[in-house]
Write an enzyme that holds these catalytic residues in place. Sequence first.
Site: not given
Length: 284
Positions: A239-241
């Site tokens: 996951s990330c932004g």
Amino acid sequence: MAWSPQPLVSTAWLADHLTAPDLRIIDASWYMPADNRDVRAEYDKCHIPGARFFDIDEISDAQSDLPHMAPSVEKFVSRMRALGIGDGHRVVVYDSAGIFSAARVWWLFNHFGKTDVSVLDGGLPAWIAERRDTLDFPPTLRDRHFTARRNADLVRDVTQVAASAKLRDVQIVDARAPARFEGTAPEPREGLRSGHIPGARNLFFKDLLTADGKMKDKDGLRAAFAAAGVDLDRPIVTSCGSGVTAAIINLALVVLGHSNHALYDGSWAEWGAYKDLKVATGPA
């Protein structure tokens, strides 16, 4: 899960194969809106010979309110055909940061069943540093037949990630900077809470890269995962932004021979907007 057999290629490899008739090169440069960079104009001014420009924001799900979500199979096929990318072509993807947004496009190809795709290690900066040729005009494009089939094993939605956060059956690994992960820095997108998915581990994507924007060697990658508390013998969801830098973790995992992992496409742009989803703060 099926992933690219050769996830990375060097600038030397690309230079040696630059004129191969079955090779297709993609410039997948992308930056956050706050960076105020016109990546298409930058491509028009300077790109690797033969490179086609891949617009991450346009080749996405236009029906979603979330940024650059994976498009439908039909849209991806249409855009690849228009770029002159077809069945039997070997694809090399690069970006103007080193290894950044190219990993996202590499993941998209894998997601749609095309695994004969690699990321250029070091990207355009490495190519230019070695004084290799660049062009300021695009290649001639011919429509090609392109076949795709969505591989659902390589992506997760918010419901699946919420279940994993509760059951702890997979490791959620967040590629954002530590301050964003810990909730001490505001999110660049308005309306999002600060923090991370409960139980997630933080592996800042830059910790997987060398100072010159190349992927670390396998020992360096293993050390980075270990430092983040990630068990490489267990399944992983990245996951990330907004699903871009998360793909760098997926890329590193494939380099290490780890195949049991997927990407949370909505990432924090989705999780941080849902008030009924729990948010954790502080270090993992």
